[in-house]
Design a protein around this motif. Structure first.
Motif, short mmCIF file in Angstrom:
data_model
loop_
_atom_site.label_atom_id
_atom_site.label_comp_id
_atom_site.label_asym_id
_atom_site.label_seq_id
_atom_site.Cartn_x
_atom_site.Cartn_y
_atom_site.Cartn_z
N LYS A 111 0.85 -1.24 -0.06
CA LYS A 111 0.07 -0.04 -0.05
C LYS A 111 0.83 1.19 0.06
CE LYS A 111 -4.57 -1.51 2.09
NZ LYS A 111 -4.30 -2.90 1.62
N GLU A 112 2.04 1.30 0.84
CA GLU A 112 2.89 2.29 0.98
C GLU A 112 3.62 2.46 -0.65
OE1 GLU A 112 4.46 2.05 5.41
OE2 GLU A 112 5.54 1.04 3.94
N GLU B 243 -2.81 -7.35 -5.42
CA GLU B 243 -2.57 -7.26 -3.90
C GLU B 243 -3.27 -8.35 -3.31
OE1 GLU B 243 -2.88 -4.19 -0.06
OE2 GLU B 243 -4.44 -4.08 -1.74
N THR B 244 -4.49 -8.49 -3.76
CA THR B 244 -5.28 -9.70 -3.03
C THR B 244 -4.60 -11.02 -3.40
OG1 THR B 244 -7.41 -8.63 -3.52
CG2 THR B 244 -7.33 -10.94 -3.35
N PHE B 245 -3.85 -10.91 -4.37
CA PHE B 245 -3.03 -12.38 -4.85
C PHE B 245 -1.99 -12.54 -3.94
CE2 PHE B 245 0.63 -13.91 -7.14
CZ PHE B 245 0.18 -15.32 -7.13
N LEU B 246 -1.15 -11.38 -3.88
CA LEU B 246 -0.08 -11.51 -3.15
C LEU B 246 -0.30 -11.90 -1.57
CD1 LEU B 246 1.90 -8.45 -4.35
CD2 LEU B 246 2.16 -10.90 -5.04
N SER C 76 -2.65 -13.69 -0.71
CA SER C 76 -3.09 -15.04 -0.65
C SER C 76 -1.93 -15.78 -0.57
CB SER C 76 -4.00 -15.53 -1.78
OG SER C 76 -3.04 -15.47 -3.23
N ILE C 77 -0.62 -15.56 -1.06
CA ILE C 77 0.53 -16.36 -1.04
C ILE C 77 1.67 -15.54 0.08
CG2 ILE C 77 0.23 -17.24 -3.19
CD1 ILE C 77 2.31 -15.16 -3.98
N SER C 78 0.78 -14.80 1.01
CA SER C 78 1.54 -14.60 2.28
C SER C 78 2.64 -13.21 1.84
CB SER C 78 2.13 -15.53 3.10
OG SER C 78 0.98 -16.32 3.58
N ILE C 79 2.58 -12.68 0.81
CA ILE C 79 3.50 -11.55 0.26
C ILE C 79 2.87 -10.48 0.94
CG2 ILE C 79 4.60 -10.21 -1.36
CD1 ILE C 79 5.08 -13.02 -2.87
N LYS C 80 3.60 -9.69 1.86
CA LYS C 80 3.31 -8.13 2.40
C LYS C 80 4.03 -7.12 2.15
CE LYS C 80 0.80 -10.31 6.41
NZ LYS C 80 0.70 -10.52 7.69
N HIS C 81 5.24 -7.23 1.59
CA HIS C 81 6.20 -6.18 1.36
C HIS C 81 6.72 -6.23 -0.20
CE1 HIS C 81 6.49 -6.94 5.83
NE2 HIS C 81 6.37 -5.50 5.83
#
Length: 323
Positions: free
Chosen positions: A19-20, A50-53, A55-60
């Motif tokens: 988001k940043e 973002e929704t896909f990321l 779902s595979i535990s990517i936040k950064h």
């Protein structure tokens, strides 16, 4: 001390959230003065990415790699009713903000390649359908009459819907037979010639529409601006009432391009008229309408026309014949 600062900066970069990063990308786009439609496009596809990321535990952002994008492509292809062209539309958006993050050092550098996609034949209005749509209606019903003028205008100019709804009365230069398109996709103003027929239609329409010079040319029943959605709904209803099941406004643009090519117009002028920044986009029309180009080909082929003249052919002797 310098090494410690670098370490802190690197850590901050790696922990930059999606988001940043997207907020920074949006600010970058606004500084470049990109169109609002483009920002909406990026927002829609960022949300999907973002929704896909998540779902595979990517936040950064720092966690995004080439395999991440490859997995996203596979994810898109598995979605129902998503074709290759739609996948590429999504990838173009993702590529824009990921490349921006790469330029800032937020994630590793790698290329994002579009997938190979078959070009579908662009649908157009048939001659029969156009005759139904171009039959002049009862002028007492302003909305119906305006829709008829709309169909005439779109077919005569090939403009985009977004360009069409933003034309003002002052943009029509009747004496010069020109319309100014100020809200094109490339943000460059272009002047389009108006044919004799559409010029006559516009003279009559403006006499009925009235309005000030800075008013929008195509208005609703109350004189206000006709927005894109209202225009789409109006023409959809107009077409169906005339027995035409196709309702897309963009098909008028395709129809304009197709008939321009079939009537012998050159693609370089077509590029200018349609407002495309690349000639390759226009070349697609030629490739897609190749079957139509075969129609009456002998009538225009120079070899055929010359050979029809008496004596311009070769007699091949039959086997065994004396010379």
């Amino acid at each position: 001390m310098a090494r410690q600062k670098l370490s802190i900066q690197q850590k901050t970069t790696e922990e930059k959230t999606l988001k940043e990063g997207f907020k920074e990308f949006t600010t970058h786009c606004k500084i470049k003065n990109l169109a609002e439609k483009t920002l909406v496009y990026y927002q829609a596809y960022f949300t999907k990415f973002e929704t896909f990321l998540e779902s595979i535990s990517i936040k950064h952002i720092g966690e995004i790699t080439k395999p991440t994008i490859d997995n996203y492509i596979l994810h898109l292809k598995e979605e129902t009713e998503v074709n290759d062209i739609t996948v590429n539309t999504s990838l173009r958006a993702v590529r824009a903000f990921v490349y921006y993050w790469q330029s800032l050092g937020y994630c590793p550098h790698f290329k994002i390649m579009l997938i190979k996609a078959d070009k579908k034949m662009k649908e157009t209005y048939s001659e029969h359908e156009l005759r139904l749509l171009l039959e002049k209606p009862n002028m007492k019903d302003f909305a119906e009459y305006r829709n008829w003028v709309t169909v005439n205008f779109l077919l005569a100019t090939g403009v985009r819907v977004g360009e069409f709804v933003n034309i003002r009365i002052e943009d029509i230069l009747i004496n010069e037979a020109v319309v100014k398109i100020k809200h094109g996709k490339s943000r460059r103003e272009r002047h389009l010639p108006l044919s004799k027929t559409i010029t006559k239609v516009l003279i009559e329409y403006m006499g009925i529409r009235n309005g000030e010079a800075d008013d929008f040319l195509f208005c609703n029943s109350y004189g206000g601006k006709l927005d894109e959605n209202s225009c789409k709904h109006a023409i959809s209803r107009y077409n169906k009432l005339r027995g035409v099941t196709k309702t897309s406004l963009h098909l008028f643009r395709h129809t304009f391009a197709k008939n321009w090519i079939l009537n012998g117009g050159d693609i370089f002028r077509l590029q200018k008229v349609l407002g495309h920044s690349s000639i390759e986009t226009v070349r697609e029309y030629v490739n897609m309408f190749s079957d139509d180009l075969k129609r009456n080909f002998d009538d225009f082929n120079p070899l055929e026309t010359i050979s029809r003249e008496k004596g311009n052919y070769i007699n091949i002797p039959k086997k065994g014949a004396k010379r």
